[in-house]
Design a protein around this motif. Sequence first.
Motif, PDB file in Angstrom:
ATOM      1  N   GLY A 172     -18.760  22.893  -1.808  1.00 42.66           N
ATOM      2  CA  GLY A 172     -19.608  22.970  -0.614  1.00 42.66           C
ATOM      3  C   GLY A 172     -19.505  24.338   0.062  1.00 42.66           C
ATOM      4  O   GLY A 172     -20.512  24.923   0.467  1.00 42.66           O
ATOM      5  N   PHE A 173     -18.290  24.841   0.156  1.00 43.74           N
ATOM      6  CA  PHE A 173     -18.048  26.155   0.773  1.00 43.74           C
ATOM      7  C   PHE A 173     -18.835  27.239   0.031  1.00 43.74           C
ATOM      8  O   PHE A 173     -19.543  28.047   0.642  1.00 43.74           O
ATOM      9  CB  PHE A 173     -16.540  26.446   0.724  1.00 43.74           C
ATOM     10  N   ILE A 174     -18.723  27.228  -1.287  1.00 45.07           N
ATOM     11  CA  ILE A 174     -19.401  28.263  -2.088  1.00 45.07           C
ATOM     12  C   ILE A 174     -20.921  28.151  -1.910  1.00 45.07           C
ATOM     13  O   ILE A 174     -21.618  29.155  -1.717  1.00 45.07           O
ATOM     14  CB  ILE A 174     -18.992  28.153  -3.574  1.00 45.07           C
TER      15      ILE A 174
ATOM     16  N   GLN B 104     -22.639  26.850   0.636  1.00 45.46           N
ATOM     17  CA  GLN B 104     -23.082  27.261   1.977  1.00 45.46           C
ATOM     18  C   GLN B 104     -23.027  28.776   2.143  1.00 45.46           C
ATOM     19  O   GLN B 104     -23.979  29.387   2.641  1.00 45.46           O
ATOM     20  CB  GLN B 104     -22.215  26.579   3.053  1.00 45.46           C
ATOM     21  N   GLU B 105     -21.928  29.388   1.700  1.00 45.96           N
ATOM     22  CA  GLU B 105     -21.818  30.841   1.882  1.00 45.96           C
ATOM     23  C   GLU B 105     -22.879  31.589   1.071  1.00 45.96           C
ATOM     24  O   GLU B 105     -23.399  32.623   1.501  1.00 45.96           O
ATOM     25  CB  GLU B 105     -20.418  31.350   1.499  1.00 45.96           C
ATOM     26  N   ALA B 106     -23.226  31.051  -0.101  1.00 41.25           N
ATOM     27  CA  ALA B 106     -24.261  31.693  -0.923  1.00 41.25           C
ATOM     28  C   ALA B 106     -25.600  31.701  -0.172  1.00 41.25           C
ATOM     29  O   ALA B 106     -26.324  32.708  -0.143  1.00 41.25           O
ATOM     30  CB  ALA B 106     -24.413  30.969  -2.258  1.00 41.25           C
TER      31      ALA B 106
ATOM     32  N   ALA C 135     -10.659  35.853   8.170  1.00 43.19           N
ATOM     33  CA  ALA C 135     -12.092  36.113   8.418  1.00 43.19           C
ATOM     34  C   ALA C 135     -12.810  34.810   8.767  1.00 43.19           C
ATOM     35  O   ALA C 135     -13.670  34.774   9.655  1.00 43.19           O
ATOM     36  CB  ALA C 135     -12.727  36.766   7.199  1.00 43.19           C
ATOM     37  N   GLU C 136     -12.430  33.722   8.116  1.00 44.54           N
ATOM     38  CA  GLU C 136     -13.052  32.425   8.403  1.00 44.54           C
ATOM     39  C   GLU C 136     -12.641  31.899   9.778  1.00 44.54           C
ATOM     40  O   GLU C 136     -13.426  31.227  10.451  1.00 44.54           O
ATOM     41  CB  GLU C 136     -12.676  31.407   7.317  1.00 44.54           C
ATOM     42  N   HIS C 137     -11.413  32.188  10.168  1.00 48.33           N
ATOM     43  CA  HIS C 137     -10.964  31.805  11.522  1.00 48.33           C
ATOM     44  C   HIS C 137     -11.811  32.546  12.566  1.00 48.33           C
ATOM     45  O   HIS C 137     -12.312  31.945  13.528  1.00 48.33           O
ATOM     46  CB  HIS C 137      -9.483  32.147  11.672  1.00 48.33           C
TER      47      HIS C 137
ATOM     48  N   GLU D  80     -22.663  25.439   9.936  1.00 47.50           N
ATOM     49  CA  GLU D  80     -22.025  25.349   8.611  1.00 47.50           C
ATOM     50  C   GLU D  80     -20.670  26.046   8.580  1.00 47.50           C
ATOM     51  O   GLU D  80     -19.765  25.610   7.855  1.00 47.50           O
ATOM     52  CB  GLU D  80     -22.991  25.895   7.548  1.00 47.50           C
ATOM     53  N   GLU D  81     -20.520  27.120   9.375  1.00 49.44           N
ATOM     54  CA  GLU D  81     -19.189  27.754   9.433  1.00 49.44           C
ATOM     55  C   GLU D  81     -18.150  26.755   9.964  1.00 49.44           C
ATOM     56  O   GLU D  81     -17.010  26.733   9.522  1.00 49.44           O
ATOM     57  CB  GLU D  81     -19.219  29.006  10.312  1.00 49.44           C
ATOM     58  N   LEU D  82     -18.572  25.928  10.931  1.00 43.29           N
ATOM     59  CA  LEU D  82     -17.647  24.929  11.468  1.00 43.29           C
ATOM     60  C   LEU D  82     -17.430  23.796  10.465  1.00 43.29           C
ATOM     61  O   LEU D  82     -16.330  23.251  10.380  1.00 43.29           O
ATOM     62  CB  LEU D  82     -18.162  24.391  12.805  1.00 43.29           C
ATOM     63  N   GLU D  83     -18.463  23.470   9.697  1.00 39.76           N
ATOM     64  CA  GLU D  83     -18.302  22.406   8.704  1.00 39.76           C
ATOM     65  C   GLU D  83     -17.261  22.777   7.635  1.00 39.76           C
ATOM     66  O   GLU D  83     -16.541  21.917   7.145  1.00 39.76           O
ATOM     67  CB  GLU D  83     -19.643  22.119   8.013  1.00 39.76           C
ATOM     68  N   HIS D  84     -17.210  24.059   7.284  1.00 40.83           N
ATOM     69  CA  HIS D  84     -16.311  24.417   6.163  1.00 40.83           C
ATOM     70  C   HIS D  84     -15.110  25.261   6.611  1.00 40.83           C
ATOM     71  O   HIS D  84     -14.446  25.892   5.785  1.00 40.83           O
ATOM     72  CB  HIS D  84     -17.092  25.107   5.022  1.00 40.83           C
ATOM     73  N   LYS D  85     -14.786  25.236   7.902  1.00 35.09           N
ATOM     74  CA  LYS D  85     -13.802  26.192   8.419  1.00 35.09           C
ATOM     75  C   LYS D  85     -12.402  26.032   7.828  1.00 35.09           C
ATOM     76  O   LYS D  85     -11.620  26.974   7.831  1.00 35.09           O
ATOM     77  CB  LYS D  85     -13.746  26.133   9.953  1.00 35.09           C
TER      78      LYS D  85
END
Length: 301
Positions: A87-89, A91-93, A142-144, A177-182
């Motif tokens: 999921g992370f990959i 969303q970031e894509a 960076a994600e934080h 989405e950043e919060l979904e995969h934080k």
Amino acid sequence: MKDTREFMAAEAVKMNGAAVGIPTRNLQFKHPDEVPRYFAYNGSVVGTTLKAVFSAIFPPGERYFVESVRHFRDQVKDPVLKAKITGFIGQEAMHGREHEELNEWFEKRGFDMAFPEAQIKFSLWLCERFSPSQQLAITTLAEHFTAHLAEEWLTHEEFRGSTHAEMLKLWTWHGIEELEHKEVAYDLLQQVSENEHLERILAVPIIVTCMVPGILTSWAYLIAREGKLFDVQRNLSDLWALFKPGGFLTNVLVQMPQFLMKDFHPNQRDTRALVERYRQEYFSEKGTVAEEFKNRKAVAG
Ligand SMILES: [Fe+2]
Ligand SMILES: [Fe+2]
């Protein structure tokens, strides 16, 4: 026991990001002509160029995050974490793709995006000199940072009230989405690093020396290119809006030290209710981005 293992393995194959709350949403934004050149903070050059710098960072930066996570994916046995990584990959894509589009919009308006893009590429090249687990620790920091940016994109009334509605859509989607995969990169680091706390601590000076100078230089450069570097009074007042107590960037920066705590975890800050509220408002059938959300039915299914 064997049956359980086989069942889990089969489930892991079936599970994707959506099954663990991190779906790959395909959103495609158009940036209409009526969006003003300075679309953030009521026509602020300082605020809009900061957005341009962030947008320049995202496509190569998120590729770097993805690669640092992907490096360890095959070592992960836990099917839930494996699905979260997928999921992370995904969303970031999507974020990278849409920020590339936005960067073209900036280019068309005459912003010299090549400068911040070159700066960030050099910064990432420096970060690539470190070991894979140190690079993953850089990603967790960076994600934080991005998760707290995201919270401000979703909640900071001054930002939301002064940014053009069309542009707000993209930043809000990205924020949700950043919060979904934080927690994904962080949970992975916990599993694969032999000294995760030290590597997290080291990520701070690495980012401060390898990335922050390029970000600040790019920001000043874009303001100067607009011919506004010496518009001192307006710039100081716009900077004050960002850095005053309760200002957008202040709210992000005050959250940074907790990352250094040994027992830190991204989910210690509970953002589930915030995310759920925005999911309803944005991604439902008649939601704010219903038109942009190209695979809504597939994600809902
Ligand atoms: Fe992202
Ligand atoms: Fe992210």
